[in-house]
Design a protein around this motif. Structure first.
Motif, PDB file in Angstrom:
ATOM      1  N   PHE A 127       0.876  -1.324  -0.041  1.00 55.72           N
ATOM      2  CA  PHE A 127      -0.174  -0.135  -0.160  1.00 55.72           C
ATOM      3  C   PHE A 127       0.769   1.092  -0.099  1.00 55.72           C
ATOM      4  O   PHE A 127       0.447   2.371  -0.430  1.00 55.72           O
ATOM      5  CB  PHE A 127      -0.954   0.005   1.057  1.00 55.72           C
ATOM      6  N   ILE A 128       1.938   1.120   0.493  1.00 61.01           N
ATOM      7  CA  ILE A 128       2.982   2.330  -0.156  1.00 61.01           C
ATOM      8  C   ILE A 128       3.221   2.326  -1.570  1.00 61.01           C
ATOM      9  O   ILE A 128       3.234   3.639  -1.963  1.00 61.01           O
ATOM     10  CB  ILE A 128       4.301   2.160   0.832  1.00 61.01           C
ATOM     11  N   ALA A 129       3.277   1.332  -2.144  1.00 58.80           N
ATOM     12  CA  ALA A 129       3.375   1.428  -3.430  1.00 58.80           C
ATOM     13  C   ALA A 129       2.065   1.705  -4.181  1.00 58.80           C
ATOM     14  O   ALA A 129       2.092   2.586  -5.299  1.00 58.80           O
ATOM     15  CB  ALA A 129       3.687  -0.060  -4.047  1.00 58.80           C
ATOM     16  N   TYR A 130       0.931   1.442  -3.616  1.00 59.16           N
ATOM     17  CA  TYR A 130      -0.273   1.710  -4.309  1.00 59.16           C
ATOM     18  C   TYR A 130      -0.588   3.399  -3.869  1.00 59.16           C
ATOM     19  O   TYR A 130      -0.977   4.039  -4.808  1.00 59.16           O
ATOM     20  CB  TYR A 130      -1.415   1.249  -3.288  1.00 59.16           C
ATOM     21  N   SER A 131      -0.058   3.872  -2.939  1.00 56.66           N
ATOM     22  CA  SER A 131       0.035   5.462  -2.702  1.00 56.66           C
ATOM     23  C   SER A 131       0.676   6.244  -3.907  1.00 56.66           C
ATOM     24  O   SER A 131       0.253   7.299  -4.254  1.00 56.66           O
ATOM     25  CB  SER A 131       0.474   5.739  -1.233  1.00 56.66           C
ATOM     26  N   ILE A 132       1.728   5.537  -4.121  1.00 59.39           N
ATOM     27  CA  ILE A 132       2.844   6.044  -5.211  1.00 59.39           C
ATOM     28  C   ILE A 132       2.228   5.876  -6.696  1.00 59.39           C
ATOM     29  O   ILE A 132       2.144   6.816  -7.494  1.00 59.39           O
ATOM     30  CB  ILE A 132       4.010   5.585  -5.221  1.00 59.39           C
ATOM     31  N   ALA A 133       1.924   4.626  -6.902  1.00 54.13           N
ATOM     32  CA  ALA A 133       1.401   4.490  -8.384  1.00 54.13           C
ATOM     33  C   ALA A 133       0.027   3.859  -8.483  1.00 54.13           C
ATOM     34  O   ALA A 133      -0.182   3.231  -9.568  1.00 54.13           O
ATOM     35  CB  ALA A 133       2.403   3.422  -8.919  1.00 54.13           C
ATOM     36  N   ASP A 134      -0.980   4.280  -7.688  1.00 51.51           N
ATOM     37  CA  ASP A 134      -2.112   3.580  -7.693  1.00 51.51           C
ATOM     38  C   ASP A 134      -2.322   2.000  -7.702  1.00 51.51           C
ATOM     39  O   ASP A 134      -1.305   1.341  -7.155  1.00 51.51           O
ATOM     40  CB  ASP A 134      -2.932   4.321  -8.821  1.00 51.51           C
ATOM     41  N   LYS A 135      -3.394   1.445  -8.498  1.00 52.04           N
ATOM     42  CA  LYS A 135      -3.515   0.115  -8.257  1.00 52.04           C
ATOM     43  C   LYS A 135      -2.316  -0.854  -8.993  1.00 52.04           C
ATOM     44  O   LYS A 135      -1.747  -1.823  -8.486  1.00 52.04           O
ATOM     45  CB  LYS A 135      -4.621  -0.273  -8.917  1.00 52.04           C
ATOM     46  N   GLY A 136      -1.869  -0.290  -9.840  1.00 54.92           N
ATOM     47  CA  GLY A 136      -0.403  -0.988 -10.484  1.00 54.92           C
ATOM     48  C   GLY A 136       0.695  -1.299  -9.595  1.00 54.92           C
ATOM     49  O   GLY A 136       1.768  -1.769  -9.779  1.00 54.92           O
ATOM     50  N   GLY A 137       0.844  -0.432  -8.372  1.00 54.87           N
ATOM     51  CA  GLY A 137       1.922  -0.796  -7.411  1.00 54.87           C
ATOM     52  C   GLY A 137       1.659  -1.749  -6.391  1.00 54.87           C
ATOM     53  O   GLY A 137       2.678  -2.168  -5.842  1.00 54.87           O
ATOM     54  N   ILE A 138       0.541  -2.277  -6.432  1.00 58.56           N
ATOM     55  CA  ILE A 138       0.067  -3.373  -5.522  1.00 58.56           C
ATOM     56  C   ILE A 138       0.732  -4.665  -5.436  1.00 58.56           C
ATOM     57  O   ILE A 138       1.336  -5.259  -4.288  1.00 58.56           O
ATOM     58  CB  ILE A 138      -1.348  -3.463  -5.262  1.00 58.56           C
TER      59      ILE A 138
ATOM     60  N   SER B  99      10.978  -1.550   0.214  1.00 56.19           N
ATOM     61  CA  SER B  99      10.538  -2.290  -0.791  1.00 56.19           C
ATOM     62  C   SER B  99       9.254  -1.603  -1.241  1.00 56.19           C
ATOM     63  O   SER B  99       8.984  -1.671  -2.646  1.00 56.19           O
ATOM     64  CB  SER B  99       9.981  -3.644  -0.206  1.00 56.19           C
ATOM     65  N   GLY B 100       8.236  -0.910  -0.380  1.00 60.02           N
ATOM     66  CA  GLY B 100       7.051  -0.312  -1.042  1.00 60.02           C
ATOM     67  C   GLY B 100       7.608   0.965  -1.912  1.00 60.02           C
ATOM     68  O   GLY B 100       7.058   1.084  -2.729  1.00 60.02           O
ATOM     69  N   LEU B 101       8.377   1.637  -1.346  1.00 60.35           N
ATOM     70  CA  LEU B 101       8.947   2.574  -2.183  1.00 60.35           C
ATOM     71  C   LEU B 101       9.630   2.387  -3.548  1.00 60.35           C
ATOM     72  O   LEU B 101       9.257   3.047  -4.385  1.00 60.35           O
ATOM     73  CB  LEU B 101       9.905   3.619  -1.241  1.00 60.35           C
ATOM     74  N   ILE B 102      10.373   1.309  -3.642  1.00 57.36           N
ATOM     75  CA  ILE B 102      10.863   0.754  -4.778  1.00 57.36           C
ATOM     76  C   ILE B 102       9.990   0.177  -5.727  1.00 57.36           C
ATOM     77  O   ILE B 102      10.035   0.901  -6.910  1.00 57.36           O
ATOM     78  CB  ILE B 102      12.088  -0.178  -4.380  1.00 57.36           C
ATOM     79  N   ALA B 103       8.954  -0.468  -5.332  1.00 58.01           N
ATOM     80  CA  ALA B 103       7.937  -1.053  -6.022  1.00 58.01           C
ATOM     81  C   ALA B 103       7.037   0.112  -6.584  1.00 58.01           C
ATOM     82  O   ALA B 103       6.685  -0.033  -7.768  1.00 58.01           O
ATOM     83  CB  ALA B 103       7.099  -1.993  -5.377  1.00 58.01           C
ATOM     84  N   GLY B 104       6.537   1.332  -5.762  1.00 56.43           N
ATOM     85  CA  GLY B 104       5.908   2.163  -6.109  1.00 56.43           C
ATOM     86  C   GLY B 104       6.445   3.015  -7.303  1.00 56.43           C
ATOM     87  O   GLY B 104       5.857   3.390  -8.356  1.00 56.43           O
ATOM     88  N   TYR B 105       7.756   3.574  -7.120  1.00 52.96           N
ATOM     89  CA  TYR B 105       8.307   4.439  -7.821  1.00 52.96           C
ATOM     90  C   TYR B 105       8.717   3.700  -9.179  1.00 52.96           C
ATOM     91  O   TYR B 105       8.846   4.223 -10.393  1.00 52.96           O
ATOM     92  CB  TYR B 105       9.660   4.986  -7.294  1.00 52.96           C
TER      93      TYR B 105
END
Length: 372
Positions: free
Chosen positions: A83-94, A117-123
């Motif tokens: 959900f860190i990734a979700y906050s950055i890239a919307d559903k595509g980061g989950i 890991s969440g930040l890396i995945a999101g960005y």
């Protein structure tokens, strides 16, 4: 880097934490139910295999690391990372975020590794969305196939071979050092963590202490978390009780805030005490710091162990040696209440101006004036 970047970063991390908290609460409450059930059935050793096959086996499944409570807590890292990734890239980061969170848990890279890991995945996912442009007929391929697959692959490679190792080593080294602490050092550590948590009630100092404590949980270091979770609830409970004992010491607005503060303290929200800190920071902040440090030191020093990042009353019975844990909360809250009442004077409440008639003067209305 600009202030906006750091604000966005904080927002992404807090989004992940907000989605993680219900999962943590679920695991902690399931464990609490198991402890109450074990006491009701007279089971002294909750891991005792002798009773695991009888009708009470549900209690074991609720509690043990392999059981239902542990299952819920095991989702902590995938959820926060996803959900860190979700906050950055919307559903595509989950998808990349959650898969990376599982790898972080397996590598013992800890809470900080999950944040990374969440930040890396999101960005990574956001970069792909911004830079991969396909014909309109193939647009659906990007979010459904390319971002989940390539995003997960890139993130996993970075975690496995670049980021995960250093975080795991840092986590293990810090854990070993903290585990070696005993006696006075242990109590001092608890007091420092508790004081930091009570200082700014959800601000950066508070977050630094709580995040560090949470980072150590998966390494089997529980004292910082125990101290932090005790300290979170002491200021709002203590200040709330102070308003109940002597309303004259507080303005009507603070008396109303006190009711909310007490309830928020019980459910583990330290921000309930913020109105009091804003109104009188030089008095309230030192009292909160001392009360939080005192309660945390008592709980940890007397052997309470909280293995879950949960401070609300619904998790108290999941704590090892919970009577001591509650004693720490009681002493810290009592200090905040008593000290607050001692340093405060009665609040000055301005009277609402009213129109008065001087009775010394005769007022005579004629019948015609009265009717008009």
């Amino acid at each position: 880097m600009s202030k906006s970047f750091w604000k966005d970063l904080e927002k992404h991390v807090m989004t992940g934490i907000s989605y993680m908290i219900p999962v943590v609460i679920a695991g902690a409450v399931l464990m609490a139910i198991s402890r109450i059930g074990a006491s009701a059935f007279g089971i002294s050793d909750i891991w005792d295999a002798k009773w695991a096959t009888n009708s009470n086996a549900i209690i074991q499944f609720l509690h043990t690391d392999d059981g239902w409570g542990g299952l819920a807590l095991g989702l902590m890292f995938p959820i926060i990372s996803g959900f860190i990734a979700y906050s950055i890239a919307d559903k595509g980061g989950i998808a990349p975020g959650m898969v990376a969170g599982v790898l972080v848990a397996n590598m013992n890279a800890g809470f900080l590794g999950a944040l990374a890991s969440g930040l890396i995945a999101g960005y990574t996912a956001k970069f792909m969305f911004d830079h991969i442009h396909l014909p309109e007929a193939m647009n659906s391929v990007v979010p459904v196939f390319l971002v989940p697959v390539l995003g997960s692959l890139i993130t996993l490679i970075l975690i496995q071979y670049v980021v995960g190792g250093p975080f795991a080593a840092l986590n293990s080294g810090l854990a070993s050092w903290l585990k070696s602490m005993t006696g006075a050092n242990k109590v001092l550590l608890a007091a420092i963590v508790g004081g930091m948590v009570g200082f700014d009630l959800g601000g950066p100092v508070n977050k630094a202490a709580v995040t560090t404590a949470m980072a150590l949980l998966t390494s089997g270091v529980y004292d910082p978390n125990t101290a932090a979770q005790v300290a979170i609830i002491i200021p709002p409970i203590g200040l709330g009780i102070a308003t109940m004992i002597n309303k004259k010491k507080f303005t009507p607005e603070l008396n109303e805030a006190g009711k909310a503060s007490f309830v928020m303290g019980l459910i583990g929200v330290s921000e309930g005490a913020i109105p009091f800190a804003i109104e009188s920071p030089l008095k309230v902040i030192p009292i909160n710091v001392i009360g939080s440090a005192l309660g945390s030191a008592i709980a940890v020093g007397l052997g309470a162990v909280n293995k879950a990042p949960i401070s609300g009353f619904y998790g108290w019975f999941a704590v090892n040696n919970w009577p001591v844990y509650i004693l720490g909360i009681f002493v810290g809250s009592a200090f905040v209440t008593c000290a607050t009442l001692l340093v405060r004077k009665d609040a000055k409440v301005e009277d609402t101006p009213e129109t008065t008639i001087d009775e010394s003067q005769d007022v005579d209305f004629s019948e015609e004036e009265w009717e008009s």
